[in-house]
Design an enzyme around this catalytic site. Structure first.
Site, PDB file in Angstrom:
ATOM      1  N   SER B  21     -32.624 -35.346 -26.892  1.00  0.00           N
ATOM      2  CA  SER B  21     -32.782 -35.476 -28.375  1.00  0.00           C
ATOM      3  C   SER B  21     -34.085 -34.670 -28.939  1.00  0.00           C
ATOM      4  CB  SER B  21     -33.197 -36.972 -28.567  1.00  0.00           C
ATOM      5  OG  SER B  21     -33.194 -37.414 -29.971  1.00  0.00           O
ATOM      6  N   ALA B  70     -45.267 -32.272 -32.595  1.00  0.00           N
ATOM      7  CA  ALA B  70     -45.750 -33.684 -33.210  1.00  0.00           C
ATOM      8  C   ALA B  70     -44.588 -33.622 -34.515  1.00  0.00           C
ATOM      9  CB  ALA B  70     -46.908 -33.559 -33.686  1.00  0.00           C
ATOM     10  N   LEU B  73     -40.282 -37.788 -35.714  1.00  0.00           N
ATOM     11  CA  LEU B  73     -39.084 -38.361 -35.968  1.00  0.00           C
ATOM     12  C   LEU B  73     -38.421 -38.143 -37.495  1.00  0.00           C
ATOM     13  CD1 LEU B  73     -39.518 -42.015 -34.182  1.00  0.00           C
ATOM     14  CD2 LEU B  73     -38.260 -40.074 -33.330  1.00  0.00           C
ATOM     15  N   CYS B 130     -41.675 -42.543 -28.144  1.00  0.00           N
ATOM     16  CA  CYS B 130     -41.929 -41.371 -28.950  1.00  0.00           C
ATOM     17  C   CYS B 130     -43.429 -41.589 -29.256  1.00  0.00           C
ATOM     18  CB  CYS B 130     -41.526 -41.558 -30.087  1.00  0.00           C
ATOM     19  SG  CYS B 130     -42.036 -40.001 -31.297  1.00  0.00           S
ATOM     20  N   LYS B 165     -34.677 -44.826 -23.224  1.00  0.00           N
ATOM     21  CA  LYS B 165     -35.603 -43.938 -22.760  1.00  0.00           C
ATOM     22  C   LYS B 165     -37.067 -44.287 -22.522  1.00  0.00           C
ATOM     23  CE  LYS B 165     -36.472 -38.967 -24.041  1.00  0.00           C
ATOM     24  NZ  LYS B 165     -35.797 -37.731 -24.920  1.00  0.00           N
ATOM     25  N   THR B 193     -41.843 -37.225 -23.913  1.00  0.00           N
ATOM     26  CA  THR B 193     -42.942 -36.154 -23.783  1.00  0.00           C
ATOM     27  C   THR B 193     -44.221 -37.162 -23.107  1.00  0.00           C
ATOM     28  OG1 THR B 193     -43.310 -36.593 -26.018  1.00  0.00           O
ATOM     29  CG2 THR B 193     -42.023 -34.684 -25.453  1.00  0.00           C
ATOM     30  N   GLY B 217     -41.568 -29.201 -21.431  1.00  0.00           N
ATOM     31  CA  GLY B 217     -41.359 -27.953 -20.729  1.00  0.00           C
ATOM     32  C   GLY B 217     -41.561 -27.944 -19.288  1.00  0.00           C
ATOM     33  N   THR B 266     -36.626 -28.583 -24.068  1.00  0.00           N
ATOM     34  CA  THR B 266     -37.546 -27.303 -24.404  1.00  0.00           C
ATOM     35  C   THR B 266     -36.606 -26.012 -24.018  1.00  0.00           C
ATOM     36  OG1 THR B 266     -39.261 -28.703 -24.155  1.00  0.00           O
ATOM     37  CG2 THR B 266     -39.793 -26.308 -24.078  1.00  0.00           C
TER      38      THR B 266
HETATM   39  C1  LIG Z   1     -39.332 -30.704 -30.634  1.00  0.00           C
HETATM   40  C2  LIG Z   1     -38.847 -31.982 -30.035  1.00  0.00           C
HETATM   41  C3  LIG Z   1     -38.630 -33.106 -30.454  1.00  0.00           C
HETATM   42  C4  LIG Z   1     -38.303 -34.196 -29.890  1.00  0.00           C
HETATM   43  N1  LIG Z   1     -37.716 -35.329 -30.462  1.00  0.00           N
HETATM   44  C5  LIG Z   1     -37.201 -36.288 -29.672  1.00  0.00           C
HETATM   45  C6  LIG Z   1     -36.704 -37.291 -30.615  1.00  0.00           C
HETATM   46  O1  LIG Z   1     -36.390 -37.422 -31.658  1.00  0.00           O
HETATM   47  N2  LIG Z   1     -36.255 -38.652 -29.672  1.00  0.00           N
HETATM   48  C7  LIG Z   1     -36.543 -38.420 -28.208  1.00  0.00           C
HETATM   49  O2  LIG Z   1     -36.427 -39.519 -27.553  1.00  0.00           O
HETATM   50  N3  LIG Z   1     -37.018 -37.483 -27.667  1.00  0.00           N
HETATM   51  C8  LIG Z   1     -37.690 -36.344 -28.459  1.00  0.00           C
HETATM   52  N4  LIG Z   1     -38.064 -35.326 -27.597  1.00  0.00           N
HETATM   53  C9  LIG Z   1     -38.263 -35.312 -26.229  1.00  0.00           C
HETATM   54  C10 LIG Z   1     -37.316 -34.638 -25.636  1.00  0.00           C
HETATM   55  O3  LIG Z   1     -35.950 -35.277 -25.731  1.00  0.00           O
HETATM   56  C11 LIG Z   1     -37.550 -34.685 -23.783  1.00  0.00           C
HETATM   57  O4  LIG Z   1     -37.907 -35.945 -23.655  1.00  0.00           O
HETATM   58  C12 LIG Z   1     -38.565 -34.029 -23.611  1.00  0.00           C
HETATM   59  O5  LIG Z   1     -39.162 -32.854 -24.339  1.00  0.00           O
HETATM   60  C13 LIG Z   1     -39.087 -33.474 -22.204  1.00  0.00           C
HETATM   61  O6  LIG Z   1     -37.764 -32.823 -21.729  1.00  0.00           O
HETATM   62  P1  LIG Z   1     -37.877 -31.075 -21.836  1.00  0.00           P
HETATM   63  O7  LIG Z   1     -39.276 -30.714 -20.960  1.00  0.00           O
HETATM   64  O8  LIG Z   1     -36.933 -30.558 -21.115  1.00  0.00           O
HETATM   65  O9  LIG Z   1     -38.142 -30.698 -23.152  1.00  0.00           O
HETATM   66  C14 LIG Z   1     -38.550 -34.230 -28.429  1.00  0.00           C
HETATM   67  C15 LIG Z   1     -38.990 -33.089 -28.041  1.00  0.00           C
HETATM   68  C16 LIG Z   1     -39.297 -31.804 -28.474  1.00  0.00           C
HETATM   69  C17 LIG Z   1     -39.819 -30.693 -27.805  1.00  0.00           C
END
Ligand SMILES: Cc1cc2nc3c(=O)[nH]c(=O)nc-3n(C[C@H](O)[C@H](O)[C@H](O)COP(=O)(O)O)c2cc1C
Ligand SMILES: Cc1cc2nc3c(=O)[nH]c(=O)nc-3n(C[C@H](O)[C@H](O)[C@H](O)COP(=O)(O)OP(=O)(O)OC[C@H]3O[C@@H](n4cnc5c(N)ncnc54)[C@H](O)[C@@H]3O)c2cc1C
Ligand code: FES
Lengths: 259, 303
Positions: B21, B70, B73, B130, B165, B193, B217, B266
């Protein structure tokens, strides 16, 4: 406009100023259609850099399927791009965003204002105007003469005026102080790209003199394709919108720069 | 042909690869770069009851092997989703899961019950983690009681697959996982995150408008992997693993640690067709090691 992920081959990469590089990439096939003001996301060949770097399309040679990028070296990513050698590959996403409006609006006397490496997309724009028989006016600002990049190239397509902060070229001062702007009747639309304070000064001048004006913004980006919402600008009509998708070029009327 | 299908509650996925997401828009943003219908599922942007403008710019900073965001949402609200986005995403040809967020229990419940009426949405992912909004979000996810409270309230209003989550910003993630399992969750996904920060020393200012932000990431992968491994042992419901996955090998590590499916976040920014490559890469791995099904490697870590 359909976007592509392409492996391009470095045809040439050479210094184009004290800390800028001119990167020329070649595509073995036919390059897709692109609009001046659109940009590409370049993958950086360095383990220290994770995300792609957004760079404007500087010029295009459709006959030889070459695309040029003018890159100011400011950090690890741009330094690595400056270090790539001819023959190496660069993975790019392009064309991204919405470019300048010249294909849909009628313009007879365009003024193209650039600051620093913000001149980059204006060469492509100048070439497009020249192709349609319009000779644009370029007005570029920089701290000193050496930081005004690719002067001879721009002069091929239009008339170039300059301002420098130290007076080493053109008039001393900022672009908005240039005597060219004393007669605002000269121009019917302004296209500007450069540092935000310059863009705001240009936008205020344009609004005061009732000249249509569009500016290209350079926000920090992650995806470059409207998926992550990291790159927003607050607009009068729609609140936060993605610069990578709705922009990077905006009509100044849409920006909340005038309160 | 190896079997890639996997199950999350009653939801059958054609393969274990989903997109995370907030990193994949509504899927269509990536359609020029890959065949998005090949994904196991697409988890769309965080959706809230009312529209949200999100946080001011700047919202992003690159950090060593990772990034901070940051976004806060930003979305047009659940009604807009139902009227304008649902009709489009329904046509994609893969499972579409809506990530639901809120700032009070009632927000979560109302949003979930609206999504419950959409036949084409087989599951929601409840975001109680979040770090980028002031009230709510992560506040629910860092305490087992409040996590259980919001999940049981949503459970009553939502009768399809409910994924919760989890936040990594806790002392013991297994405690939260067990609490939401007890409250009726069908699955947990982790990690969201990690709270982080970046400073511009020249300007002596924070880079993000919100000072702190969520880190994601490759840099978070070892933490995520550890948490998935611990959680998979602590609960009976399927675990969905994510955090720093950039390749099929990364994905397989999460499956071995006990994840029934994985998400890619990411890495989509680095290579917009990575998720399709991960689907192929998992199949190659299974063939190369003589496995018939992805189920054979889930939790197969030899310790
Ligand atoms: C730009 C961005 C926006 C995100 N927005 C959401 C979100 O709206 N809802 C959510 O549950 N997680 C959100 N996340 C978290 C990601 O879904 C994920 O849990 C997190 O980035 C870790 O995975 P990754 O290292 O593969 O990115 C966001 C992450 C990024 C980088
Ligand atoms: C649509 C678009 C088009 C662009 N076109 C060009 C172009 O044609 N030529 C060109 O040279 N550059 C262009 N840029 C800017 C270029 O993307 C950045 O300079 C580059 O990403 C910096 O990468 P780096 O790794 O070298 O520097 P980093 O190490 O990432 O940063 C170096 C310094 O610059 C600051 N910085 C980096 N990015 C930004 C930003 N977006 N806003 C404010 N501060 C920032 C950092 O805080 C740091 O102090 C464009 C940007 C956008 C969004
Ligand atoms: S950079 Fe991701 S939405 Fe613009």
């Amino acid at each position: 406009m359909k976007k592509f992920q392409l492996d391009l081959i470095v045809a040439d990469n050479r210094m184009a100023g004290p800390s800028a590089t001119l990167l020329t990439l070649q595509y073995p096939g036919e390059l897709p259609d692109m609009v001046a003001g659109q940009f590409a996301e370049l993958q950086v060949p360095s383990a220290k850099v994770l995300l792609r770097r957004p760079i404007s399309i500087h010029s295009i040679d459709r006959k030889n399927n070459l695309i040029e990028f003018l890159i100011q070296i400011v950090g690890e990513g741009t330094q690595s791009l400056a270090d790539i050698k001819a023959g190496e590959k660069v993975n790019v996403l392009l064309p991204l965003g919405n470019g300048f409006s010249y294909r849909s609006t009628h313009v007879a006397k365009p003024l193209l204002i650039g600051g620093g490496v913000g001149v980059a997309p204006l060469l492509f724009l100048g070439q497009e105007f020249a192709e349609h028989g319009i000779r644009p006016t370029f007005l570029f600002g920089g701290r000193t003469e050496a930081l005004i990049l690719r002067k001879e190239e721009f002069q091929k397509y239009g008339d170039l005026f300059m301002t420098t902060e130290d007076g080493s070229a053109g008039e001393k001062g900022f672009v908005t102080n240039h005597s060219l702007l004393l007669d605002s009747e000269h121009f019917d639309r302004i296209y500007a790209c450069g540092p935000t304070p310059m863009l705001k000064a240009v936008a205020h001048w344009a609004k005061e003199h009732e000249i249509a004006c569009e500016v290209s913004l350079e926000h920090r980006m992650a995806c470059g394709i409207g998926a992550c919402l990291c790159c927003v600008e607050d607009t009068a009509d729609q609140g936060n919108v993605c610069v990578c998708k709705e922009g990077p070029v905006f009509e100044i009327e849409r920006l909340k720069w005038f309160n | 042909m190896v079997q890639l299908s996997t199950k999350i509650g009653s939801l059958e996925l054609k393969n274990p690869v989903m997109t995370a997401s907030g990193t994949f828009g509504y899927g269509t943003e990536y359609a020029d770069f890959m065949d998005i219908s090949r994904l196991g599922a697409i988890i769309v942007k965080g959706t809230t009851l009312a529209p949200r403008q999100g946080n001011p710019y700047p919202r992003m900073a690159e950090t060593p092997s990772g990034m901070l965001n940051a976004v806060g949402l930003q979305n047009k609200g659940v009604d807009y989703f139902v009227d304008h986005i649902y009709p489009e995403v329904q046509k994609i040809g893969t499972a579409i899961i809506v990530n639901v967020s809120g700032s009070c229990i009632d927000d979560y419940v109302q949003t979930a019950s609206i999504i419950n009426t959409l036949d084409g949405i087989p599951a929601i992912e409840l975001n109680i983690s979040c770090p980028n909004v002031k009230q709510g979000g992560m506040a629910f996810g860092v305490n087992p009681e409040s996590a259980a409270q919001v999940v049981s309230a949503v459970r009553k209003a939502y009768d399809k697959t409910l994924i919760v989550k989890l936040s990594p910003n806790v002392t013991d993630i297994t405690e939260i996982a067990r609490a939401v399992e007890g409250a009726g969750a069908d699955s947990v996904s982790l990690i969201n995150t990690m709270l982080g920060m970046a400073i511009d020393a020249e300007k002596r200012r924070p880079i993000l408008s919100t000072v702190t932000g969520g880190m994601s990431g490759p840099a978070v992968k070892p933490v995520a992997l550890r948490m998935v491994w611990q959680t998979a042992k602590a609960v009976k419901i399927p675990v969905i693993g994510l955090g720093g996955i950039c390749s099929a090998t990364d994905a397989i590590e999460f499956l071995l640690a006990g994840a029934s499916a994985i998400q890619i976040g990411t890495a989509n920014f680095i290579d917009p067709s990575i998720s399709e490559k991960v689907v192929d890469g998992i199949a190659d791995y299974l063939e190369r090691h003589g496995f018939n099904s992805v189920q054979d490697i889930i939790g197969a870590l030899q310790v």
